[in-house]
Design a protein around this motif. Sequence first.
Motif, mmCIF file in Angstrom:
data_model
loop_
_atom_site.group_PDB
_atom_site.id
_atom_site.type_symbol
_atom_site.label_atom_id
_atom_site.label_comp_id
_atom_site.label_asym_id
_atom_site.label_seq_id
_atom_site.Cartn_x
_atom_site.Cartn_y
_atom_site.Cartn_z
ATOM 1 N N ASP A 80 2.666 37.740 -2.010
ATOM 2 C CA ASP A 80 2.950 37.262 -3.416
ATOM 3 C C ASP A 80 1.968 37.290 -4.367
ATOM 4 O OD1 ASP A 80 4.700 35.339 -5.285
ATOM 5 O OD2 ASP A 80 2.697 34.615 -5.293
ATOM 6 N N PHE A 81 0.649 36.948 -3.842
ATOM 7 C CA PHE A 81 -0.555 37.045 -4.456
ATOM 8 C C PHE A 81 -1.059 38.520 -4.770
ATOM 9 C CE2 PHE A 81 -5.338 36.699 -4.779
ATOM 10 C CZ PHE A 81 -5.313 35.793 -6.263
ATOM 11 N N ALA A 131 11.105 33.942 -1.476
ATOM 12 C CA ALA A 131 9.863 33.317 -0.868
ATOM 13 C C ALA A 131 10.686 32.291 0.312
ATOM 14 C CB ALA A 131 8.929 32.494 -1.557
ATOM 15 N N ASN A 153 11.080 29.342 -5.597
ATOM 16 C CA ASN A 153 11.138 30.893 -5.396
ATOM 17 C C ASN A 153 12.135 31.182 -4.061
ATOM 18 O OD1 ASN A 153 10.673 33.615 -5.098
ATOM 19 N ND2 ASN A 153 8.577 33.458 -5.333
ATOM 20 N N TYR A 206 10.136 39.615 1.925
ATOM 21 C CA TYR A 206 9.904 38.992 0.532
ATOM 22 C C TYR A 206 9.662 40.157 -0.534
ATOM 23 C CZ TYR A 206 7.430 36.352 -2.931
ATOM 24 O OH TYR A 206 7.110 35.866 -4.337
ATOM 25 N N MET A 255 2.677 34.137 1.152
ATOM 26 C CA MET A 255 1.558 33.551 0.375
ATOM 27 C C MET A 255 0.715 34.838 0.031
ATOM 28 S SD MET A 255 0.528 30.130 2.043
ATOM 29 C CE MET A 255 -0.732 29.860 0.504
ATOM 30 N N SER A 265 2.272 28.584 -6.557
ATOM 31 C CA SER A 265 2.158 29.789 -7.269
ATOM 32 C C SER A 265 3.093 30.759 -6.423
ATOM 33 C CB SER A 265 0.809 30.340 -7.148
ATOM 34 O OG SER A 265 0.528 30.536 -5.859
ATOM 35 N N ALA A 266 3.374 30.450 -5.183
ATOM 36 C CA ALA A 266 4.358 31.514 -4.280
ATOM 37 C C ALA A 266 5.826 30.871 -4.346
ATOM 38 C CB ALA A 266 3.448 31.556 -3.026
ATOM 39 N N TYR A 267 5.979 29.796 -3.961
ATOM 40 C CA TYR A 267 7.114 29.097 -3.644
ATOM 41 C C TYR A 267 7.704 28.369 -5.030
ATOM 42 C CZ TYR A 267 6.558 30.360 1.267
ATOM 43 O OH TYR A 267 6.279 30.798 2.450
#
Length: 434
Positions: free
Chosen positions: A341-342, A375, A372, A414, A338, A43-45
Amino acid sequence: MGISPINVMLAIVVSSLVVATFMILNGRAGSKYGIPFAMHLRSAYGNLGAKLPGFLRGCVAAIAWFGLQTYTGSLALLVIMGKIWPGFLDIGGSFDFFGISAPGLIAFTLFWILNVLIGFGGGDILNKFTGILGPVIYVVIIAMTIWAIRVAGGMSPILSYDVSAASSNNPPILVYLMIINSVLGVWAAPGSSVSDFTQKAKSTKDQMLGQTLSFVVSYLVFAFSSVVILIGGSIHFGVQEWNIVNVINKWDNLPAVIIATGVFLMTTISTNTTGNIIPAAYQLTALLPKRINYRRGVIIASIVSFIIMPWKLMENADSIFIFLNSIGAVLGPVAGVMITDFFIVHKQHIDLNELYMDTKEKNTKNKYFGVNTAAYIATILGLIISISGQFIASIRVVSDISWLVGFVSAGIIYLLLKSFYTKRIARKAYEEET
């Protein structure tokens, strides 16, 4: 570090609160969406980008920790073997294998083989046995604490223990940050992959309450006990000790030595198997699924853990800090990306339909497909910044708090990069329309 015993205890307890906060924040994606670490990384990378941070956690950190914990356990095994067979400690005479004696190398190799064999089985039996070991380790530690207070002549000599010989030029607040950073280094690997555990939580509230209580209660007990045992033992034996196994080794009571070291041995095997060798093996399998299966992954990870000579990581009190700072430098940036990003970039929203994509299909419009870039860049720059102090003497302090520096710097970079890319995409779309 030149701070009083009570300040060490307080610093460790504060560290437990910081670690609990980190685990709760990074575990929220798992408890909210029921996703494991691999999907949280995706989900992040991105599905391809997740390979780098996965490798850093599953291979670099896990293999290094496997080697270190195997060596730590071998010290306990060496104590037992030396007490039962005193002549064993004289085997090899002055033989030295890159800083480890013949008896030490034998004990390490035997314990290493035992861990590898258990790693092949996946550790299911030891996972169940951990339920028994948990209460037992508390009994042993509390008993050792009572012993230390008695032989030291009470709490007063322990709390007033002279630390002037270890005086440091660092201000107290920096020493606190260094201790917090080291405790974060201990939990950097499981903290990064905490979604593997929180995905099974009944609710986010449950995992928040559970992790907070477990960290604070256990660290309250162990912060007090560990300081008391080490200082009490140092006062009693007249030699300053920083390794609890050395204190046990000086006991004359053979049954007590065997019980204490035996508990440490079994606990080390359990945590080493489930927390290090298994994640390393699975990550190696994920990287090269056509060539490496789980069993081969265990073998490769185990061999590498031997080659890195983990006994070098515990040569003295300074070397363990260097190790923890290195782990922090590697995984701090990953955690920073992480969480940023979330919580900030996606505002706690994950599209599960897109996240669980069919990788055989064309997913060019899927936001989790590929890499990403922001990231990736943030993670690499965060890593470079956090280790810079090891090469530039004037900013040595950066490496002393590597996890914290890597976490903050990667998160900020980021955010800046995502803002830049968002504006760039919006500008391009506007130009196409006009």
